[in-house]
Design a protein around this motif. Structure first.
Motif, PDB file in Angstrom:
ATOM      1  N   PHE A  24     124.007 -57.269 129.424  1.00 55.33           N
ATOM      2  CA  PHE A  24     124.613 -55.943 129.414  1.00 55.33           C
ATOM      3  C   PHE A  24     125.752 -55.910 130.419  1.00 55.33           C
ATOM      4  O   PHE A  24     125.606 -56.376 131.546  1.00 55.33           O
ATOM      5  CB  PHE A  24     123.605 -54.846 129.764  1.00 55.33           C
ATOM      6  CG  PHE A  24     124.261 -53.498 129.854  1.00 55.33           C
ATOM      7  CD1 PHE A  24     124.586 -52.810 128.705  1.00 55.33           C
ATOM      8  CD2 PHE A  24     124.606 -52.958 131.074  1.00 55.33           C
ATOM      9  CE1 PHE A  24     125.234 -51.581 128.771  1.00 55.33           C
ATOM     10  CE2 PHE A  24     125.244 -51.739 131.156  1.00 55.33           C
ATOM     11  CZ  PHE A  24     125.557 -51.046 130.002  1.00 55.33           C
ATOM     12  N   GLU A  74     123.840 -44.978 122.180  1.00 54.79           N
ATOM     13  CA  GLU A  74     124.937 -44.156 122.687  1.00 54.79           C
ATOM     14  C   GLU A  74     126.299 -44.758 122.332  1.00 54.79           C
ATOM     15  O   GLU A  74     127.214 -44.047 121.914  1.00 54.79           O
ATOM     16  CB  GLU A  74     124.824 -44.009 124.203  1.00 54.79           C
ATOM     17  CG  GLU A  74     125.899 -43.130 124.798  1.00 54.79           C
ATOM     18  CD  GLU A  74     125.741 -42.934 126.284  1.00 54.79           C
ATOM     19  OE1 GLU A  74     126.776 -42.943 126.980  1.00 54.79           O
ATOM     20  OE2 GLU A  74     124.595 -42.775 126.756  1.00 54.79           O
ATOM     21  N   ASP A 100     118.749 -47.300 124.540  1.00 60.12           N
ATOM     22  CA  ASP A 100     119.471 -46.042 124.720  1.00 60.12           C
ATOM     23  C   ASP A 100     120.978 -46.282 124.806  1.00 60.12           C
ATOM     24  O   ASP A 100     121.771 -45.544 124.209  1.00 60.12           O
ATOM     25  CB  ASP A 100     118.998 -45.312 125.975  1.00 60.12           C
ATOM     26  CG  ASP A 100     117.583 -44.760 125.858  1.00 60.12           C
ATOM     27  OD1 ASP A 100     117.041 -44.716 124.730  1.00 60.12           O
ATOM     28  OD2 ASP A 100     117.018 -44.380 126.909  1.00 60.12           O
ATOM     29  N   GLU A 101     121.369 -47.297 125.529  1.00 62.08           N
ATOM     30  CA  GLU A 101     122.796 -47.626 125.677  1.00 62.08           C
ATOM     31  C   GLU A 101     123.400 -48.053 124.342  1.00 62.08           C
ATOM     32  O   GLU A 101     124.512 -47.646 123.987  1.00 62.08           O
ATOM     33  CB  GLU A 101     122.970 -48.735 126.720  1.00 62.08           C
ATOM     34  CG  GLU A 101     124.399 -48.982 127.114  1.00 62.08           C
ATOM     35  CD  GLU A 101     125.035 -47.859 127.919  1.00 62.08           C
ATOM     36  OE1 GLU A 101     126.269 -47.678 127.787  1.00 62.08           O
ATOM     37  OE2 GLU A 101     124.330 -47.158 128.668  1.00 62.08           O
ATOM     38  N   ARG A 113     110.574 -48.772 120.478  1.00 62.17           N
ATOM     39  CA  ARG A 113     111.243 -49.834 121.224  1.00 62.17           C
ATOM     40  C   ARG A 113     111.602 -51.021 120.341  1.00 62.17           C
ATOM     41  O   ARG A 113     112.148 -52.016 120.809  1.00 62.17           O
ATOM     42  CB  ARG A 113     110.372 -50.283 122.395  1.00 62.17           C
ATOM     43  CG  ARG A 113     110.211 -49.143 123.381  1.00 62.17           C
ATOM     44  CD  ARG A 113     110.187 -49.435 124.823  1.00 62.17           C
ATOM     45  NE  ARG A 113     110.558 -50.722 125.282  1.00 62.17           N
ATOM     46  CZ  ARG A 113     109.878 -51.405 126.194  1.00 62.17           C
ATOM     47  NH1 ARG A 113     108.775 -50.917 126.689  1.00 62.17           N
ATOM     48  NH2 ARG A 113     110.301 -52.571 126.597  1.00 62.17           N
ATOM     49  N   ARG A 173     114.017 -53.283 125.801  1.00 60.36           N
ATOM     50  CA  ARG A 173     113.907 -52.343 126.916  1.00 60.36           C
ATOM     51  C   ARG A 173     114.569 -51.016 126.564  1.00 60.36           C
ATOM     52  O   ARG A 173     115.632 -50.981 125.942  1.00 60.36           O
ATOM     53  CB  ARG A 173     114.595 -52.906 128.157  1.00 60.36           C
ATOM     54  CG  ARG A 173     113.702 -53.690 129.021  1.00 60.36           C
ATOM     55  CD  ARG A 173     114.339 -54.237 130.267  1.00 60.36           C
ATOM     56  NE  ARG A 173     115.402 -53.445 130.871  1.00 60.36           N
ATOM     57  CZ  ARG A 173     116.105 -53.852 131.924  1.00 60.36           C
ATOM     58  NH1 ARG A 173     115.876 -55.021 132.469  1.00 60.36           N
ATOM     59  NH2 ARG A 173     117.054 -53.083 132.404  1.00 60.36           N
ATOM     60  N   LYS A 174     113.944 -49.920 126.971  1.00 61.30           N
ATOM     61  CA  LYS A 174     114.420 -48.578 126.622  1.00 61.30           C
ATOM     62  C   LYS A 174     115.852 -48.331 127.091  1.00 61.30           C
ATOM     63  O   LYS A 174     116.654 -47.760 126.357  1.00 61.30           O
ATOM     64  CB  LYS A 174     113.481 -47.518 127.192  1.00 61.30           C
ATOM     65  CG  LYS A 174     113.892 -46.103 126.804  1.00 61.30           C
ATOM     66  CD  LYS A 174     112.958 -45.071 127.336  1.00 61.30           C
ATOM     67  CE  LYS A 174     113.293 -43.652 127.012  1.00 61.30           C
ATOM     68  NZ  LYS A 174     114.602 -43.281 126.597  1.00 61.30           N
ATOM     69  N   ASP A 175     116.197 -48.769 128.291  1.00 65.97           N
ATOM     70  CA  ASP A 175     117.563 -48.518 128.776  1.00 65.97           C
ATOM     71  C   ASP A 175     118.603 -49.258 127.938  1.00 65.97           C
ATOM     72  O   ASP A 175     119.679 -48.727 127.657  1.00 65.97           O
ATOM     73  CB  ASP A 175     117.701 -48.828 130.267  1.00 65.97           C
ATOM     74  CG  ASP A 175     117.325 -50.247 130.643  1.00 65.97           C
ATOM     75  OD1 ASP A 175     116.532 -50.884 129.926  1.00 65.97           O
ATOM     76  OD2 ASP A 175     117.822 -50.729 131.680  1.00 65.97           O
ATOM     77  N   TYR A 176     118.293 -50.466 127.479  1.00 71.15           N
ATOM     78  CA  TYR A 176     119.221 -51.190 126.599  1.00 71.15           C
ATOM     79  C   TYR A 176     119.333 -50.491 125.247  1.00 71.15           C
ATOM     80  O   TYR A 176     120.423 -50.351 124.696  1.00 71.15           O
ATOM     81  CB  TYR A 176     118.771 -52.629 126.371  1.00 71.15           C
ATOM     82  CG  TYR A 176     118.847 -53.522 127.579  1.00 71.15           C
ATOM     83  CD1 TYR A 176     119.863 -53.394 128.526  1.00 71.15           C
ATOM     84  CD2 TYR A 176     117.906 -54.517 127.777  1.00 71.15           C
ATOM     85  CE1 TYR A 176     119.929 -54.228 129.629  1.00 71.15           C
ATOM     86  CE2 TYR A 176     117.971 -55.360 128.872  1.00 71.15           C
ATOM     87  CZ  TYR A 176     118.979 -55.211 129.795  1.00 71.15           C
ATOM     88  OH  TYR A 176     119.043 -56.045 130.868  1.00 71.15           O
TER      89      TYR A 176
END
Length: 101
Positions: free
Chosen positions: A16, A76, A72-73, A50, A67-70
């Motif tokens: 990322f 978005e 979500d990104e 997930r 992973r949730k943050d990946y």
């Protein structure tokens, strides 16, 4: 063409960067054997929030447990870049657009 049972992708690496977004390195997969003219799309799996369901030209793959943050990104930004690997070499890169369907 009807979509077949998805190939399961459970082994991958994620990179990322703020500028380029989410890039996922995977082993070469037949899901992306559709040519550049065919759109490749992803969506969140209805079975697991997930998991990422990837579809292209009647083929599909299920990327497990991102992973949730990946995730979500990627949602978005609207895209995940997939780099397919064979013997530690990149053999193909495929942009995968987010589909709300």
């Amino acid at each position: 063409m009807a979509t077949q049972n998805p190939e399961i992708i459970s082994r991958y690496d994620v990179m990322f960067a703020a500028r380029t977004g989410v890039t996922i390195l995977i082993d070469k997969t037949p899901t992306f054997d559709c040519g550049v003219e065919v759109p490749v799309q992803f969506r969140i799996s209805p079975d697991n929030p997930r998991d990422v369901l990837i579809t292209a030209d009647g083929k599909s793959a299920l990327l497990k447990d991102l992973r949730k943050d990946y995730l979500d990104e990627a949602v978005e930004r609207g895209v995940i870049m997939f780099y397919e690997m064979k013997d530690d070499e990149v053999v193909r890169c495929t942009p995968c657009s987010y589909s709300k369907k």
